[in-house]
Structures are given as structure tokens and as C-alpha cells.
Design a protein around this motif. Structure first.
Motif, mmCIF file in Angstrom:
data_model
loop_
_atom_site.group_PDB
_atom_site.id
_atom_site.type_symbol
_atom_site.label_atom_id
_atom_site.label_comp_id
_atom_site.label_asym_id
_atom_site.label_seq_id
_atom_site.Cartn_x
_atom_site.Cartn_y
_atom_site.Cartn_z
ATOM 1 N N TYR A 29 0.847 -1.185 0.000
ATOM 2 C CA TYR A 29 0.000 0.000 0.000
ATOM 3 C C TYR A 29 0.879 1.230 0.000
ATOM 4 O O TYR A 29 1.656 1.399 0.947
ATOM 5 N N PRO A 30 0.811 2.072 -0.982
ATOM 6 C CA PRO A 30 0.037 1.859 -2.211
ATOM 7 C C PRO A 30 0.682 0.762 -3.057
ATOM 8 O O PRO A 30 1.876 0.489 -2.924
ATOM 9 N N ALA A 31 -0.099 0.162 -3.924
ATOM 10 C CA ALA A 31 0.435 -0.865 -4.826
ATOM 11 C C ALA A 31 1.521 -0.239 -5.694
ATOM 12 O O ALA A 31 1.396 0.897 -6.156
ATOM 13 N N LEU A 32 2.637 -0.965 -5.876
ATOM 14 C CA LEU A 32 3.792 -0.414 -6.594
ATOM 15 C C LEU A 32 3.643 -0.540 -8.106
ATOM 16 O O LEU A 32 3.308 -1.600 -8.630
ATOM 17 N N THR A 33 3.913 0.545 -8.791
ATOM 18 C CA THR A 33 4.023 0.518 -10.246
ATOM 19 C C THR A 33 5.316 -0.213 -10.574
ATOM 20 O O THR A 33 6.340 0.007 -9.932
ATOM 21 N N THR A 34 5.288 -1.107 -11.551
ATOM 22 C CA THR A 34 6.477 -1.874 -11.899
ATOM 23 C C THR A 34 6.666 -1.931 -13.403
ATOM 24 O O THR A 34 5.752 -1.639 -14.173
ATOM 25 N N VAL A 35 7.857 -2.336 -13.812
ATOM 26 C CA VAL A 35 8.135 -2.638 -15.213
ATOM 27 C C VAL A 35 8.183 -4.153 -15.314
ATOM 28 O O VAL A 35 9.004 -4.802 -14.670
ATOM 29 N N ARG A 36 7.256 -4.725 -16.068
ATOM 30 C CA ARG A 36 7.180 -6.178 -16.204
ATOM 31 C C ARG A 36 8.173 -6.637 -17.268
ATOM 32 O O ARG A 36 8.216 -6.106 -18.372
ATOM 33 N N GLN A 37 8.964 -7.637 -16.913
ATOM 34 C CA GLN A 37 9.934 -8.218 -17.829
ATOM 35 C C GLN A 37 9.419 -9.572 -18.304
ATOM 36 O O GLN A 37 8.986 -10.386 -17.487
ATOM 37 N N PRO A 38 9.489 -9.852 -19.597
ATOM 38 C CA PRO A 38 9.043 -11.153 -20.104
ATOM 39 C C PRO A 38 10.135 -12.210 -19.862
ATOM 40 O O PRO A 38 10.987 -12.463 -20.713
ATOM 41 N N MET A 39 10.122 -12.805 -18.680
ATOM 42 C CA MET A 39 11.194 -13.704 -18.266
ATOM 43 C C MET A 39 11.354 -14.908 -19.199
ATOM 44 O O MET A 39 12.476 -15.300 -19.507
#
Length: 70
Positions: free
Chosen positions: A17-27
Motif C-alpha cells: 500500500y500503495p500498490a507499486l508501479t512496476t516494469v514487467r519483464q518477459p522472463m
């Protein structure tokens, strides 16, 4: 105001909280590309590895906000 946005897209980022903005990596795609590069390197004489661009995606959550107007 502080904006937080870690790299990795970990599923736990949505539970903070707050939910974290992330960069998603295509593992999976990253692993497959790495394996292909390694196999090509082993099968042939060493040469410069070609450049690979694997797209990422931004997962916007509550830890980021719009820039302030000033």
C-alpha cells in the motif's frame, strides 16, 4: 511527492500500500533468447552477439501519479 517504480513486475507489488508501479519483464522470452545465444555461441566460432530487444510493459499502480503542473 515521491514516485516509486521498481523494475521486475513482481506479483507482490500489487499487495503493498500503495500498490507499486512496476516494469514487467518477459522472463520466458528473455530465457529463450539467452539459451539461443548460448547455443549459437557453442556451435559456432565466437563472434559478436547480435543485439536483441525484448519489449517490456509498464504496470501502473498506486505508487505513481500525474506530474505536478509546476
Amino acid at each position: 511527492m515521491l514516485t516509486v517504480g521498481p523494475f521486475g513486475g513482481h506479483f507482490r507489488a500489487s499487495y503493498t500500500y500503495p500498490a507499486l508501479t512496476t516494469v514487467r519483464q518477459p522472463m520466458r522470452e528473455m530465457g529463450e533468447a539467452a539459451a539461443r545465444l548460448l547455443l549459437n555461441h557453442v556451435r559456432r566460432s565466437p563472434e559478436a552477439a547480435p543485439s536483441h530487444i525484448i519489449p517490456t510493459s509498464l504496470v501502473i499502480r498506486g505508487s505513481t501519479s500525474q506530474p505536478s503542473p509546476n
